[in-house]
Enzyme design. Sequence first.
Site, short mmCIF file in Angstrom:
data_model
loop_
_atom_site.label_atom_id
_atom_site.label_comp_id
_atom_site.label_asym_id
_atom_site.label_seq_id
_atom_site.Cartn_x
_atom_site.Cartn_y
_atom_site.Cartn_z
N ASP A 77 0.78 -1.34 -0.03
CA ASP A 77 -0.07 -0.07 -0.11
C ASP A 77 0.74 1.23 -0.02
O ASP A 77 0.60 2.24 -0.70
CB ASP A 77 -0.90 0.09 1.35
CG ASP A 77 -2.33 -1.02 1.04
OD1 ASP A 77 -2.46 -1.32 -0.10
OD2 ASP A 77 -2.78 -1.40 2.20
N TYR A 78 2.02 1.38 0.73
CA TYR A 78 2.68 2.42 0.95
C TYR A 78 3.31 2.73 -0.40
O TYR A 78 3.34 3.92 -1.14
CB TYR A 78 3.79 2.33 1.86
CG TYR A 78 5.10 3.07 1.80
CD1 TYR A 78 4.86 4.34 2.48
CD2 TYR A 78 6.24 2.90 1.55
CE1 TYR A 78 6.01 5.41 2.39
CE2 TYR A 78 7.17 3.46 1.43
CZ TYR A 78 7.20 5.02 1.87
OH TYR A 78 8.20 5.80 1.95
N LEU A 79 3.99 1.50 -1.25
CA LEU A 79 4.72 1.75 -2.54
C LEU A 79 3.74 2.01 -3.50
O LEU A 79 3.96 2.95 -4.46
CB LEU A 79 5.34 0.45 -2.79
CG LEU A 79 6.46 0.09 -1.92
CD1 LEU A 79 7.12 -1.34 -2.51
CD2 LEU A 79 7.66 0.99 -1.87
#
Length: 213
Positions: A122-124
Amino acid sequence: MTRTVLVAGAHGQVGQHVTELLAERDGTARAMVRDPDQTDEVEALGGDPVVADLTEDVADAVEGCDAIIFAAGSGGEDVYGVDRDGAINLIDAAEAAGVDRFVMLSSMGADDPVSGPDALEDYLTAKAEADEYLRQSGLDETIVRPGELTNDSGTGTVEVGDDIGLDAGDIPREDVARTLVVALEHDELIGETFELLSGDEPIDEALATIAPN
């Protein structure tokens, strides 16, 4: 030439280094923080504090700036709200205010989020979408994608590339900050995206290898 640079995320670990480096280089670091209690700390680093929330109206923070370094991060708590939408909000504000130069702190692995660790997907993805939005904007952008960050002392030497690999190494936050500041000073890096790890090449020399001759 002295210019005013808005540092988004000035109280963060990379942002504090960026703020201090800009002050050392006789620039004006407009140190953007969300919490008013953090203003004294960034002022002690040489920054000119401004309180603003990336998820809200940031027009006043951007007004009068010559460039922006985006070093903010959610710490994993709200990756889409801060790392993506907060960045997009600041990009839109920069365009509206006529601030052309924008250096983005992204992450290695943002070019292919699904291939990274599940915990980082999700962060990437958020970083990838923010990066793409910046590329499609009318701003003069540079996107810096470091590997794993450490709190080791900076060495001033790095490795840069466009396909280093997510698990190839790490880099001190101090060297990431120095790279962001140096990248801002080099117009030949406009439109460039590169990955960054600790290495053997001085930062100025390493960045000189990125832009086409």
